[in-house]
Design a protein around this motif. Sequence first.
Motif, short mmCIF file in Angstrom:
data_model
loop_
_atom_site.label_atom_id
_atom_site.label_comp_id
_atom_site.label_asym_id
_atom_site.label_seq_id
_atom_site.Cartn_x
_atom_site.Cartn_y
_atom_site.Cartn_z
N LEU A 112 0.83 -1.21 0.00
CA LEU A 112 0.00 0.00 0.00
C LEU A 112 0.86 1.26 0.00
CD1 LEU A 112 -2.83 -1.05 2.47
CD2 LEU A 112 -2.98 -0.81 -0.01
N GLU A 113 1.97 1.25 0.73
CA GLU A 113 2.87 2.40 0.73
C GLU A 113 3.47 2.62 -0.65
OE1 GLU A 113 5.74 1.50 3.73
OE2 GLU A 113 4.35 1.92 5.39
N ARG A 114 3.87 1.54 -1.31
CA ARG A 114 4.42 1.67 -2.67
C ARG A 114 3.36 2.17 -3.64
NH1 ARG A 114 7.14 -4.03 -2.10
NH2 ARG A 114 8.95 -3.47 -0.88
N ALA A 115 2.13 1.70 -3.47
CA ALA A 115 1.05 2.17 -4.34
C ALA A 115 0.78 3.65 -4.13
CB ALA A 115 -0.21 1.36 -4.09
N LEU A 133 -5.68 0.27 -5.58
CA LEU A 133 -4.53 0.21 -6.48
C LEU A 133 -3.73 -1.08 -6.35
CD1 LEU A 133 -3.19 3.83 -5.95
CD2 LEU A 133 -4.56 2.99 -7.84
N VAL A 134 -3.85 -1.74 -5.21
CA VAL A 134 -3.04 -2.92 -4.94
C VAL A 134 -3.95 -4.09 -4.57
CG1 VAL A 134 -1.26 -3.90 -3.46
CG2 VAL A 134 -1.17 -1.50 -4.08
N ASP A 135 -3.69 -5.23 -5.20
CA ASP A 135 -4.42 -6.44 -4.88
C ASP A 135 -3.57 -7.27 -3.93
OD1 ASP A 135 -6.19 -8.55 -4.85
OD2 ASP A 135 -5.44 -9.41 -6.73
N CYS A 136 -4.01 -7.41 -2.67
CA CYS A 136 -3.23 -8.13 -1.66
C CYS A 136 -3.70 -9.56 -1.46
CB CYS A 136 -3.29 -7.37 -0.33
SG CYS A 136 -2.39 -5.82 -0.37
#
Length: 142
Positions: A112-115, A133-136
């Motif tokens: 999430l931080e990178r996104a 933005l991110v699929d975890c």
Amino acid sequence: KELIMVNPIALVGLGCSVSIPILLCSLFSVFETRRLKQAQSFVNMIYGPLTVLQLVSMYILYHLRFAQLPEMYMAGFYFLLSIPCFAVWCVCLVCANQFAKRDLQLVQTQRLERAKELAKKDLAVQDAPAESLVDCTEAITR
């Protein structure tokens, strides 16, 4: 990760035979990322107390006679099925479970931080929430 998430029987076996070298390598290794530092702390937490088992087994092996070795092998097998060893297994399983949960949380927050960092650079996706933005799901299943 493999030293933490291993079968508890193998973990106690490793602890009885090579926990001191594992602990020394872990203590003398310098890691830079949060994930590696977290794994290092769990390796130290699990294999630190198991050094006592290794010292006890080394003491017993040093004072045994050759004719007593078969009896010692059987006693070691029975030790793996004893109540104290079962307690060690439970503690190791709890530690491995805690490591897996914290590792999952760390991976998700890092993604999430990178996104968010990428969203700041890209104007088109700045308005979208970072969670979209991110699929975890891959981090959850592994």
